[in-house]
Write an enzyme that holds these catalytic residues in place. Structure first.
Site, short mmCIF file in Angstrom:
data_model
loop_
_atom_site.label_atom_id
_atom_site.label_comp_id
_atom_site.label_asym_id
_atom_site.label_seq_id
_atom_site.Cartn_x
_atom_site.Cartn_y
_atom_site.Cartn_z
N GLU A 1 28.89 -59.34 82.10
CA GLU A 1 29.97 -58.72 81.31
C GLU A 1 30.83 -59.75 80.57
O GLU A 1 31.40 -59.46 79.54
CB GLU A 1 30.92 -57.97 82.24
CG GLU A 1 30.35 -56.75 82.87
CD GLU A 1 31.35 -56.10 83.82
OE1 GLU A 1 32.25 -56.80 84.32
OE2 GLU A 1 31.20 -54.90 84.05
N GLY B 1 53.62 -43.67 94.08
CA GLY B 1 52.30 -43.23 94.52
C GLY B 1 51.89 -41.96 93.80
O GLY B 1 52.68 -41.37 93.05
N CYS C 1 60.22 -44.15 92.37
CA CYS C 1 59.36 -43.21 91.66
C CYS C 1 58.98 -42.03 92.58
O CYS C 1 59.81 -41.19 92.85
CB CYS C 1 58.15 -43.95 91.08
SG CYS C 1 57.51 -43.14 89.59
N LEU C 2 57.76 -41.99 93.11
CA LEU C 2 57.43 -40.92 94.04
C LEU C 2 58.43 -40.91 95.20
O LEU C 2 58.78 -39.85 95.72
CB LEU C 2 56.00 -41.10 94.56
CG LEU C 2 55.48 -39.98 95.45
CD1 LEU C 2 55.26 -38.70 94.65
CD2 LEU C 2 54.18 -40.37 96.15
N GLY C 3 58.90 -42.09 95.58
CA GLY C 3 59.88 -42.21 96.67
C GLY C 3 61.17 -41.47 96.35
O GLY C 3 61.77 -40.82 97.21
N HIS D 1 60.36 -48.21 88.08
CA HIS D 1 59.80 -49.23 88.97
C HIS D 1 60.56 -50.55 88.81
O HIS D 1 60.11 -51.42 88.03
CB HIS D 1 58.32 -49.45 88.66
CG HIS D 1 57.45 -48.31 89.10
ND1 HIS D 1 56.97 -48.20 90.38
CD2 HIS D 1 57.02 -47.21 88.44
CE1 HIS D 1 56.25 -47.09 90.49
NE2 HIS D 1 56.27 -46.47 89.32
N GLU E 1 60.65 -53.03 90.66
CA GLU E 1 59.89 -54.20 91.16
C GLU E 1 59.15 -54.93 90.03
O GLU E 1 58.84 -56.11 90.15
CB GLU E 1 58.90 -53.78 92.26
CG GLU E 1 57.70 -52.95 91.82
CD GLU E 1 57.95 -51.45 91.75
OE1 GLU E 1 59.12 -51.05 91.60
OE2 GLU E 1 56.97 -50.68 91.82
#
Ligand code: GLN
Length: 543
Positions: free
Chosen positions: A148, A354, A381-383, A515, A517
């Site tokens: 590749e 997540g 986010c999902l948290g 996010h 982080e």
């Protein structure tokens, strides 16, 4: 004009090319040069956005909304230069663009081929938008010899031929394995790998030799002789004590000096005080805290790479060591006793981003534990979405859920199909394909003046943070959530989308839809992580 440094890997994968590129860029930057790092990924996905974190680690999102390889996170964390869409290209993207042009008839009937069409596209990518730079570092994913990767290697060969040796430098990263039975480091794999490169028309200029034991002078000379490079250009890269030690270590081994020598450039010695300070904070902590991260991909730390880093940065800001305990949320669904057993020793609880329903009840239970036991909590986010579902359930909406998990009568979290961005009204279809239906990249949020989060951001009223999600907290539940003590303290500028929630009656409980982080750096820890770890330290003193 920018000079180009091409970074290839040989012998095996996982040699830390990304970290090497980031460290070299940091060293050049410390000498006053303007740098940018790019990643060439030979796989056929258009971008890593739809790849499983198990396969590929985290997806790193840029300000301009590109879903990119996690190496771009290293680049940004080590140089502070914001990555953008134009810094990551895959074979999939190159072929997609070429085939689209072919269908439009742009090639005027010509036969479309790897050489020149694919290689030209790769060269254009490497050279685009480089006017204000001294150095462009291009890292090629995979290992030399991969099928590749061939068009990329070929494109770089051509580029060297066009730009000349004085403006291009090939750094080849190899492995010099230690054979315990013989008690020796072996140079043969490096020799073979360089032979592979020369067979493709490229003579590397500098070899960076990863090794777990110091490379004796005799072996360095042998590599130089057989691989056709100067001995000083064989740079030993002994395993480092931590990633933060790597720039300093490579400098001691002469990497940046050798690169400048190759280009015939002189420059003042680098100012490495930033890296000395980071390493000192990391290696000499004055305390420690333990953070429980309750998530899904806990078996693979690369899936939460930036999160892991940001927590360490938060520790640096407070001069403490951060022990991270990765906890599988599903554990809490099978056995209630597990919750207290696992979470009681934690000084802070974090529910990360997540996708999907699996583990969500365990995450909600962790939120409840943090809320009731007054343990510092950060939901990302999902948290944050789980924190809102927990709050709504506590306020009496017992069926509260997210439409991500299936149809629900109480959509505290649901899909939004229209929102405003700087570019104007954005629309998406709820049925769109997975690759293109998310709110991605940097968006502003307005913070409430008297909120805790505004003080964390140093009194700021508007912040910009990166997003990657499909669902939003439903502001129709504002009143219900307030009944349980959860308030919206940050909103999108149009006032429609909740961006931040917090609990004023809790020592430290914050949920963010973005996010944070992704923007934390070792020399500039993100305020939310610095604040979260400071609160965890407080908690550690209490228990
Ligand atoms: N799955 C959620 C959404 O799409 C959260 C995404 C995330 O945590 N990054 O909205």
């Amino acid at each position: 004009m920018a000079r180009y440094i091409f970074i290839t890997g040989g012998v095996v994968s996982s040699l830390g090319k990304g970290l090497m590129a980031a460290s070299l860029a940091a060293l050049l930057q410390a000498r006053g040069f303007r740098v940018r790092i790019r990643k060439f990924d030979p796989y056929l996905n258009v971008d890593p956005g739809t790849m499983s974190p198990y396969q590929h680690g985290e997806v790193y999102v840029t300000d301009d909304g590109a879903e990119t390889d996690l190496d771009l996170g290293h680049y940004e964390r080590f140089t502070g230069v914001s990555a953008h869409q134009g810094d990551n290209i895959t074979s999939g993207r190159v072929y997609r663009d070429i085939i689209a042009k072919e269908r439009r008839g742009d090639y005027l009937g010509a036969t479309v081929q790897v050489i020149p069409h694919v290689t030209d596209a790769i060269k254009d990518f490497a050279q685009s938008d480089t006017d204000d730079l001294d150095f462009v570092l291009c890292e090629i994913g995979g290992t030399v010899g991969d099928i590749e990767g061939l068009p990329f290697i070929e494109a770089l060969r051509q580029l060297r031929n066009e730009l000349g040796r004085d403006d291009t430098c090939f750094v080849h990263v190899t492995l010099v394995p230690y054979i315990a039975a013989a008690g020796e480091l072996k140079t043969k794999p490096t020799q073979h790998s360089v032979r592979e490169m020369t067979g493709l028309g490229i003579q590397p200029d500098i070899l960076l030799c990863r090794c777990e034991k110091p490379l004796p002078d005799s072996e360095r000379a042998k590599i130089a002789l057989f691989c056709n490079v100067r001995k000083e250009a064989v740079i030993p890269a002994l395993d480092a004590s931590s990633i933060y030690a790597v720039p300093l270590q490579y400098h001691r081994e002469g990497l940046d000096d050798e690169v400048l020598r190759h280009f015939g450039m002189s420059a003042p010695a680098p100012d490495l005080s930033r890296w000395d300070d980071i390493l000192d904070r990391y290696e000499h902590p004055e305390g420690e805290v333990t953070i429980g991260v309750v998530g899904k991909y806990v078996g693979l730390p690369d899936a939460y790479k930036s999160l892991n880093e940001a927590l360490v940065h938060g520790g640096m800001a407070n001069r403490v060591k951060v022990n991270i305990r990765w906890i599988d949320a599903e554990l809490f669904e099978k056995d209630d006793d597990e919750i207290a057993a696992r979470l009681e020793p934690m000084h802070g609880i974090l529910v990360p981003g997540g996708f999907g329903e699996r583990g969500s009840e365990g995450k909600i239970a962790s939120v409840r534990f943090a809320k009731e036991r007054k343990v510092p909590f950060l939901g990302i986010c999902l948290g944050m979405q789980m924190a809102c579902i927990e709050g709504a359930r506590a306020a009496g909406h017992s069926e509260a859920s997210s439409t991500e998990f299936g149809p629900t009568d109480e959509p505290v979290v649901g899909i939004i199909t229209e929102w405003m961005s700087k570019e104007g009204l954005q629309q998406r279809s709820a049925e769109g394909d997975l690759g293109g239906t998310m709110r991605l990249g940097a968006y502003d949020a307005r913070l409430s003046g008297n909120s805790y989060v505004s003080s964390i951001y140093g009194g700021a009223t508007t912040i910009s943070e990166r997003h990657r999600h499909r669902y939003e907290v439903n502001s129709a539940y504002k009143g219900a959530l307030e009944k349980d003590g959860l308030v919206f303290s940050g909103m999108s500028p149009d006032g429609l989308l909740p961006e931040i929630v917090e609990r004023p009656d809790h020592p430290w409980f914050i949920g963010v839809q973005f996010h944070p982080e992704l923007k934390s750096k070792p020399f500039d820890p993100h305020p939310l992580f610095a604040g979260f770890i400071a609160a965890a330290l407080q908690q550690a003193r209490l228990v």
